[in-house]
Design an enzyme around this catalytic site. Structure first.
Site, short mmCIF file in Angstrom:
data_model
loop_
_atom_site.label_atom_id
_atom_site.label_comp_id
_atom_site.label_asym_id
_atom_site.label_seq_id
_atom_site.Cartn_x
_atom_site.Cartn_y
_atom_site.Cartn_z
CG ASN A 50 15.92 -72.60 -71.66
OD1 ASN A 50 15.07 -73.13 -72.43
ND2 ASN A 50 16.71 -71.51 -72.04
CD GLU A 52 17.63 -67.17 -71.24
OE1 GLU A 52 18.46 -67.90 -71.78
OE2 GLU A 52 17.10 -66.17 -71.78
CD GLU A 63 19.38 -79.68 -68.67
OE1 GLU A 63 18.75 -78.63 -68.66
OE2 GLU A 63 20.39 -79.87 -69.38
#
Length: 140
Positions: A50, A52, A63
């Protein structure tokens, strides 16, 4: 019996790849690091973490990073994905894909056969079919 042993070995390797991918997570806002390892039908593995952003909307889940890396490289057929997550400096927690990620999976995967694996360790994980997590997904 031998098939199960091979499958567990492959799954353990996929879980380890997701854990390694998690190390690259950029999560200064949530502190929740996620890693993913996506296995294509040809056996190749694509990883993601991930990433951010202070504006939140541009944030991209692990994903989707894995899927976009694969698709941008011409791979569009997949068997399974492992997702791991937890506080950046803490223990792994049960982590499942968000609705946006599930919808991306539905774009490229057969919901009846594609496996979504939420793992805490190589021995502690849950396997679900995409259709279980997104029973009413939108597909044209």
């Amino acid at each position: 019996m031998e098939e199960q042993v091979i499958r567990k070995t492959e799954l353990a390797e996929l879980i380890r790849a997701a854990v390694r991918a998690r190390e690259g997570s950029y999560c200064p806002y949530s502190g929740f690091a996620v890693g993913a390892a996506l296995q294509a039908k040809d056996g190749s593995i694509f990883t993601g973490c991930n990433i951010e952003n202070a504006a939140f909307s541009p944030t991209c889940c692990a994903e989707r990073v894995a899927f976009f890396k694969a698709v941008s490289g011409g791979v569009t057929e997949f068997e399974r994905i492992v997702v791991v997550g937890g506080r950046k400096d803490g223990d792994m927690e049960k982590t499942t894909p968000c609705g946006v990620c599930l919808q991306v999976m539905l774009e490229f995967c057969d919901p009846e056969t594609f496996e979504v694996i939420s793992a805490r360790t190589e021995k502690e994980y849950e396997v679900r079919r995409l259709t279980e997590l997104l029973p009413y997904g939108f597909k044209l």
